[in-house]
Each structure stands twice: as structure tokens, then as C-alpha cells.
Scaffold this motif. Structure first.
Motif, PDB file in Angstrom:
ATOM      1  N   ARG A   1      -2.231  -7.365   0.762  1.00 56.65           N
ATOM      2  CA  ARG A   1      -2.045  -6.695   2.033  1.00 56.65           C
ATOM      3  C   ARG A   1      -0.644  -7.020   2.574  1.00 56.65           C
ATOM      4  NH1 ARG A   1      -6.157  -7.485   7.166  1.00 56.65           N
ATOM      5  NH2 ARG A   1      -5.247  -5.894   8.519  1.00 56.65           N
TER       6      ARG A   1
ATOM      7  N   THR B   1       0.832  -1.203   0.000  1.00 60.95           N
ATOM      8  CA  THR B   1       0.000   0.000   0.000  1.00 60.95           C
ATOM      9  C   THR B   1       0.868   1.254   0.000  1.00 60.95           C
ATOM     10  OG1 THR B   1      -1.777  -1.152   1.171  1.00 60.95           O
ATOM     11  CG2 THR B   1      -1.781   1.244   1.265  1.00 60.95           C
TER      12      THR B   1
ATOM     13  N   ASP C   1      -6.346  -2.977  -3.870  1.00 64.41           N
ATOM     14  CA  ASP C   1      -5.601  -3.331  -2.664  1.00 64.41           C
ATOM     15  C   ASP C   1      -6.221  -4.562  -2.015  1.00 64.41           C
ATOM     16  OD1 ASP C   1      -4.010  -3.234  -0.351  1.00 64.41           O
ATOM     17  OD2 ASP C   1      -4.123  -1.052  -0.231  1.00 64.41           O
TER      18      ASP C   1
ATOM     19  N   TYR D   1     -10.268  -1.592  -1.929  1.00 66.63           N
ATOM     20  CA  TYR D   1      -9.975  -2.974  -1.577  1.00 66.63           C
ATOM     21  C   TYR D   1     -10.699  -3.879  -2.565  1.00 66.63           C
ATOM     22  CZ  TYR D   1      -8.329  -1.512   3.109  1.00 66.63           C
ATOM     23  OH  TYR D   1      -7.655  -0.950   4.158  1.00 66.63           O
TER      24      TYR D   1
ATOM     25  N   THR E   1      -5.964   2.752   1.906  1.00 66.83           N
ATOM     26  CA  THR E   1      -5.474   2.615   0.534  1.00 66.83           C
ATOM     27  C   THR E   1      -4.195   3.408   0.285  1.00 66.83           C
ATOM     28  OG1 THR E   1      -6.848   4.470  -0.196  1.00 66.83           O
ATOM     29  CG2 THR E   1      -7.794   2.255  -0.381  1.00 66.83           C
TER      30      THR E   1
END
Length: 650
Positions: free
Chosen positions: A483, A327, A424, A397, A355
Motif C-alpha cells: 500500500r 496501485t 495489492d 488485496y 485496486t
């Protein structure tokens, strides 16, 4: 020197609570004490497990009051999102397991129908509670039932269109539905006090409700214009005092605002609403995130979701990162690109920090747009920007982009607009579990005409993906990344614009080819080490693109290998399916090439550690190597081979 462990809180009242039924006989002052004990128990538990803290602390009094007044589980209590459900779990027979929150085999961090009869509806995404509650209320009415249905929704979740769709529907029906708006950001109401509490008690009381019905009955006897004027006068007069005009216009009877931390305010209003009235009602409750824990009160954003922490100091136990997060790398790369291209803008849906767009916003505030929990709007808003020549990067996401799928199809792909999707949390996400895994984006994006889909294998490749997306003006493009931390590879000063659909071979061999998409490439490299120890020569390739595919790379792998295995951390039907279809269409399967696709299983993987989830999915290096040996009819790898000790999850 480590800090000594703090003693468990003393909780004599809570110790006597086995179920919500035990709250019924408590006196008002005992309810206040119980709330404090629940708060202390929750702080102590989350300090050892990590999880969502601030939102739950804000609804402790409300949770106690709801279970005291209503007859759960017969009365259906629905918590929107579920971030705030820990006090509810403590009071509903799960206190003995509260220190297993978000751990493998332990309690879910959200409400879960499979976990308890007190969780009538599971939720990890926001803004679903009113719709679900209305469905339950209508089902109750059809069956002739008398139980109550209560939906608790936060002011942030009210920014989603789905909540208003549900309210609009409920307001046009006669079904009794109680919606509690938990306003914990002061975004709707000013601070409240004794006068608003008094007004809330008054307008929720039997006498006021009866008077209102009398006025409506009388107004119905007048001609149309007079009738409408009388009805609007009553509603607007109350709306001016309480702020509920919007909800009245949607057809809800509005009560509030009331102080959500004052038990003597909450309980009388909840009892009045329980015992009197009909149709949908909205109770506006004002609370404070992190209430009762000074560190969380002072920094509600930092204590929304926490790692393990020291109860006394509030200091969270976050390990020193070995590499920058994906990220963070995305945020820096996008910010750098925006310095040389003033057409780049960034969009997020209520997740600026999650984000990384808070980094972008600090340098380009006028080019950053947080649209609230409204992914559908975010996608079409980006499409509008693209129509006018801007370069929108929509950072969401993976699990939340699902909510905007129709807009991706209808408003972006069909019109071939150059919207950039930064996806993400792709793949599995650990403790948040099934509701938050990014399992399906490859499946629902690769099938769309005009769409380009990238999956960088490490953080350096992510920098290249950002540059490639920024340069791509001929249609929509998406890039997905996981992640957590990267792999620690050196980062380029500037990103390279990649040739669309061009993969790369990172290790050349013969006989067996592993074609990876995304960071799972690392597991494939370790698997190749295992297989080499068994005398096998393995090619490892990085696809880079799920769409378009590298036809030349696939032809090369098919022509000089006996076995080709695709590997992805996504549900079946994505990258592997694209490769199989291509090989079938080109006749590459006619020569006896053995092709297998490895991806996530056809099941939902629950909350666990990332390493354990990778194992449950069958995607560790050891498991990939075992699959190859099984296909070839060889013996399985021995314990202690290269992949079993240091293999890290992608």
C-alpha cells in the motif's frame, strides 16, 4: 492561512448516555434528537482521525433504534464488516475514546471482541455476520437461553456466497435469528414511503404473525397439493408487495422494506420482531450512505473512507504525494499492456478504485469485470477465462485473496492455468490493522506447485512484473506490492520481461549478505550503511522472486559470506523458509554458513502508523543492522547512525 477549528457539537442528550441502558427511557422525539447528536459527534471525530465515514452516517438512526429496543450486550448485536460501527462505539461506552480511532493504542476501526463486551464478534472482512449470528443463536438454544441475536449486513456484503450459505442453513433451522439487511445502494429496493412502512408494521405484528400461523395450520389439514398452493400463495402475495420472495425461498420471514432514517418506522418494527414470531427473520432497511452530511451524500464513494477533513467544507487533508502509488503504477502498466494485447482482461472483487482497475475500466470497460465481494468466484472465473486463451489479471488485496485460497489450489494451480494475480496491500497496512495486513500470501502461494511468485522492490520493478506476468503463459503467476507511495525511482516507458527466478545484486560486499524480497530492500540498503560505519562489508541482493528461487545467486551468496539473512515483510514460512530449505537441500549449510530469516513476528500487529508497525515487526534498518551485529558478536549501532533519522518504511 489555516482554517480555524470548528467548535465541538452541542450534544446534551448524548452527554447523558453512558451505556445503551440509558436509551431505554427516551421518548420517540428524544431518539430522533439523539440520532442527530450522534451523527454530529461522529462527523467531528472522524474529521480529526480519518476512517470510514459514509457507511456509519447511514446507520445512525438504525443504531440508536437497535440499542433502544434490544438489551445489549445480553442481546448479541453483530455488525458485518465493521465499516459502520462508529455510532455503535459512541453509544457503548467508548465515546471518550472515539477520537483515538485507528490510532496506535486507540480504538479499532472495526468491531473487536477484545475492546468491548458490546462487540460480540470481530470483523474486518465482509459477509461473516449471519454465519456467526447463527452459531450464537444455536448456542443460545442449546444452553436454554432467551436472548436475541441480531446481524446487520449491508447489501454489498450480500453479494458474497458466504452470506447465502449462512441464510440457506439458517432457513432450514428453527433457531430465532434476526438479520437486518442494510440496503444503502438502492440495489434491491426502490425508494420507500408511508405505504411500505405501514405494510412492514403490519406483517411484523402479532396479529399478522398469528394469522399466518393459523393459515399454515389450516393448510396442513388439506391434501399435499392444496397445502403447497396455499402456502405459496401467501408468500408470493406478500413478496409481490414487499420484494421479499428470495428471502422467503431461503426460509426467512421477510419484513420490509422500511425507511432506515425514520425512527417512527424503525422502532415499532423492531419491537414487533423482538416480541413475536419464531425462526429466522430478515428486516429490509433502506438507508443512504453519508446521510446528514452533504459532502458525503453527494459523493458516497469518496467519503466511504476518508483522511482528516474540514467539517465545514468537507475538504480532505491529503498530502501531496512524493511518488506515484504502487496501485497507480500497476493500473497504468496494465492499461498500457492491454493496448497491445487484446487478450488481457482485468477482474476485481468489489474494489475497482482500491485496486486501480477503475483506470483500466475507463479505457477497456468491456474487458473489466467487477464480480462483487466474491473472491472465490473471481479466481475460478479467471480460470475459466484462462482456459479459453485470455490473460486474466485478478487484482485483489492480499488479505482478501485468502478467501479464495482453495480456488487458487484446485482451479488454478492443479490445472496449471495462466491466471495472473496482482496482489495489492501486501505487507502491513497501517490504520486498518490486523484484519487487513497482507501477511500470509507468500506462505500460502510459495507452497503451491506450478506457481510463480514475484515481489518487486520498487515501482519500476512493478512495471517489469506486470510485463513479465503478461508474457507468462505456461502457468499461474503472482506479484505482490504494498500500500502507499513508491520510492520515487524513474519509471520505464515499457516493462521488461524478467527471466523467471532471476535475482540481482544491488550492492557487493563480503562477510555479510542481506537477501531482501520486495520493498523491504530499501531498509536493507540503509542497514548496510549502518554496518559499513562499523567496519563491515555487506552485500545487498534483491531476490525479485520468491518462487522459483535463483539457485545461482543463492550458491554465490553462500559461498563467499559467513552470514546470510533473508528479509521479508511477510509471516514466517514464506520466502525465508524457501531459502532455508533450498540451502539445506543443496548442502550449503554444511560449511558453517549462518542463516537467519527476518519477517513478521508470530503475532497479529494491531492498527498503528506504518513506521511504528515496521518497528514492532523488527524490520527497520536499525533493527536489521542490530541483528547482524548480534550474530557477529559486535557492539550495537549507536543512536544517530544512518538508519535512525531518514529510514522510511517499506
Amino acid at each position: 492561512m489555516s482554517t480555524p477549528a470548528t467548535p465541538r457539537p452541542v450534544t446534551p442528550l448524548l452527554d447523558a448516555i453512558g451505556s445503551p441502558a440509558d436509551l431505554k427511557a427516551l421518548k420517540p422525539e428524544e431518539l430522533v434528537q439523539l440520532a442527530q447528536e450522534v451523527r454530529e459527534e461522529m462527523i467531528d471525530a472522524v474529521s480529526t482521525t480519518g476512517g470510514h465515514l459514509g457507511a456509519g452516517l447511514g446507520v445512525v438512526e438504525l443504531t440508536v433504534a437497535l440499542h433502544h429496543v434490544f438489551d445489549t450486550p445480553a442481546d448479541r448485536l453483530i455488525w458485518d464488516v465493521g465499516h459502520q460501527c462508529y455510532p455503535h462505539k459512541i453509544l457503548t461506552g467508548r465515546r471518550d475514546r472515539i477520537r483515538t480511532l485507528r490510532q496506535g493504542g486507540g480504538l479499532s476501526g472495526f468491531t473487536n471482541r477484545f475492546e468491548s463486551e458490546y462487540d460480540p464478534f470481530g470483523a474486518g472482512h465482509s459477509s461473516t455476520s449471519i454465519s456467526a449470528g447463527l452459531g450464537m443463536a444455536v448456542a443460545r438454544d442449546l444452553a436454554g437461553g432467551k436472548n436475541h441475536v441480531i446481524a446487520v449486513i449491508g447489501d454489498g456484503a450480500m453479494s458474497a456466497g458466504m452470506a447465502y450459505e449462512a441464510m440457506n442453513n439458517a432457513g432450514a433451522m428453527d433457531s430465532r435469528l434476526i438479520v437486518i439487511l442494510n440496503d444503502n445502494d438502492m440495489s434491491i429496493a426502490p425508494p420507500v414511503g408511508a405505504m411500505s412502512a405501514y405494510l412492514s408494521k403490519l406483517i411484523s405484528s402479532k396479529s399478522y404473525v398469528s394469522l399466518r400461523h393459523l393459515l399454515k395450520d389450516l393448510s396442513s389439514r388439506f391434501p399435499g397439493p392444496v397445502k403447497r398452493a396455499a402456502q405459496r400463495a401467501e408468500e408470493y402475495a406478500r413478496g409481490m408487495v414487499t420484494g421479499g420472495t428470495l428471502f422467503e425461498e431461503l426460509g426467512f420471514y421477510y419484513v420490509g422494506p422500511i425507511d432506515g432514517h425514520q425512527m417512527d418506522h424503525l422502532v415499532p418494527v423492531l419491537k414487533n420482531v423482538r416480541d413475536h414470531g419464531e425462526g429466522p427473520v430478515l428486516i429490509h432497511v433502506v438507508t443512504q450512505k453519508g446521510k446528514g452530511y452533504p459532502p458525503a451524500e453527494a459523493a458516497a464513494d469518496k467519503y466511504h473512507g476518508v483522511a482528516r477533513f474540514n467539517v465545514v467544507t468537507g475538504a480532505q487533508e491529503k498530502g501531496k504525494p512524493n511518488a506515484p502509488s504502487y496501485t497507480g503504477v500497476f493500473a497504468k502498466a496494465l492499461t498500457a499492456a492491454a493496448r497491445t494485447d487484446d487478450r488481457i482482461v482485468a477482474i476485481t472483487a468489489a474494489m475497482p478504485a482500491g485496486t486501480g482497475l477503475d483506470v483500466f475500466a475507463r479505457e477497456f470497460p468491456a474487458r473489466t469485470f467487477d464480480v462483487g465481494i466474491a473472491e472465490q468466484h473471481a479466481v475460478t472465473f479467471a480460470a475459466g477465462l484462462a482456459c479459453e486463451g485470455y490473460k486474466p489479471f485478478t487484482a485483489l488485496y492480499s488479505t482478501f485473496l485468502q478467501r479464495g485460497f482453495d480456488q487458487v489450489v484446485h482451479d488454478v494451480a492443479i490445472q496449471n492455468l495462466p491466471v495472473r494475480f496482482a496482489i495489492d496491500r501486501a505487507g502491513m497496512v497501517g490504520a486498518d490493522g490486523a484484519t487487513h495486513h497482507g501477511s500470509f500470501d507468500l506462505c500460502y502461494l510459495c507452497c503451491l506447485p506450478n506457481m510463480v511468485v514475484m515481489a518487486p522492490s520498487d515501482e519500476a520493478e512493478l512495471v517489469h512484473a506486470v510485463a513479465t506476468a503478461a508474457a507468462h503463459d505456461s502457468g499461474p503467476i503472482a506479484f505482490r506490492y504494498p500500500r502507499g507511495e513508491g520510492t520515487g525511482v524513474p519509471l520505464p516507458e515499457t516493462g521488461e520481461v524478467l527471466e523467471l527466478g532471476k535475482g540481482r545484486i544491488v550492492r557487493n560486499g563480503r562477510g555479510v549478505a542481506l537477501l531482501a524480497l520486495g520493498p523491504i530492500l530499501h531498509q536493507c540498503t540503509l542497514a548496510a550503511d549502518d554496518l559499513q560505519a562499523h567496519g563491515l562489508s555487506v552485500t545487498v541482493a534483491d531476490a525479485r522472486f520468491a518462487k522459483p528461487l535463483d539457485a545461482a545467486l543463492l550458491a554465490d551468496l553462500a559461498s563467499r559470506h559467513d552470514v546470510l539473512i533473508t528479509v521479508e515483510d511477510s509471516a514466517r514460512g514464506g520466502f525465508g523458509a524457501m531459502v532455508l530449505t533450498h540451502l539445506s537441500d543443496t548442502g550449503a549449510l554444511d560449511g558453517g554458513l549462518k542463516v537467519r530469516t527476518l519477517g513478521l513476528p508470530d503475532s497479529f500487529i494491531e492498527h498503528e502508523s506504518p513506521a511504528k508497525q515496521l518497528e514492532l515487526a523488527g524490520l527497520t534498518a536499525r533493527q536489521i543492522a542490530a541483528r547482524v551485529l548480534d550474530i557477529l558478536g559486535h557492539a550495537q549501532p549507536e543512536t544517530g547512525s544512518a538508519s535512525t533519522g531518514s529510514a522510511t518504511p517499506a
